[in-house]
Write an enzyme that holds these catalytic residues in place. Sequence first.
Site, PDB file in Angstrom:
ATOM      1  N   ASP A 131       0.861  -1.179   0.000  1.00  0.00           N
ATOM      2  CA  ASP A 131       0.000   0.000   0.000  1.00  0.00           C
ATOM      3  C   ASP A 131       0.900   1.232   0.000  1.00  0.00           C
ATOM      4  O   ASP A 131       1.991   1.210   0.583  1.00  0.00           O
ATOM      5  CB  ASP A 131      -0.906   0.004   1.233  1.00  0.00           C
ATOM      6  CG  ASP A 131      -1.990  -1.058   1.168  1.00  0.00           C
ATOM      7  OD1 ASP A 131      -2.453  -1.377   0.056  1.00  0.00           O
ATOM      8  OD2 ASP A 131      -2.381  -1.560   2.234  1.00  0.00           O
ATOM      9  N   ASP A 149      -6.985  -1.254  -4.473  1.00  0.00           N
ATOM     10  CA  ASP A 149      -7.968  -0.884  -3.447  1.00  0.00           C
ATOM     11  C   ASP A 149      -8.898   0.210  -3.953  1.00  0.00           C
ATOM     12  O   ASP A 149     -10.100   0.186  -3.668  1.00  0.00           O
ATOM     13  CB  ASP A 149      -7.260  -0.393  -2.183  1.00  0.00           C
ATOM     14  CG  ASP A 149      -6.403  -1.462  -1.529  1.00  0.00           C
ATOM     15  OD1 ASP A 149      -6.691  -2.661  -1.705  1.00  0.00           O
ATOM     16  OD2 ASP A 149      -5.444  -1.085  -0.835  1.00  0.00           O
TER      17      ASP A 149
END
Length: 174
Positions: A131, A149
């Site tokens: 991330d 995401d």
Amino acid sequence: MPADGREPPRGFPSKGVAAGIVAAIVIADQWTKSLVQEHLPLYGSVRVIDGFLDLIHVRNTGVAFGLLNSVDIPYKAGLMTAVALGALVALGIYATQLSPRETLARFGLTLIVGGAVGNLIDRATAGYVVDFVDVYWGGWHFWAFNVADAAITVGASCLIFELLFLKRHVSETA
């Protein structure tokens, strides 16, 4: 072809367009994650918009929104990969239930599948998901996320909007 000679509705996106969208999401996701891993040390950050947006390099070994990230259980990477595969199977089953008229839901599902595949690649190959987008306001930080995401979130929003507001899934025979 129906008896009246009209072409049956095909729906959007077509299988080919959907496959192209999924591929584009997976490629963009994997490319951006590789850039982060190559140019930013783990836990490093770069300020993009002061007080609002940073690029960071973190690893998520849990599920969505970092849930279970700090949980240490045996075979966690394999378990998370199995959960992701199960979710993809469920999405595939759900996709077969959508009518061609549910275009927003079909598009949303396409985005979700693209994101799910992008994150599944990470889980299966590295045991974690990279991330790198950190959105914050003052001391409040949203969960770090990535391209996959973002696609999943936009796709889920499309599905919810279709189900709650367009109601094309409701039978019209009554």
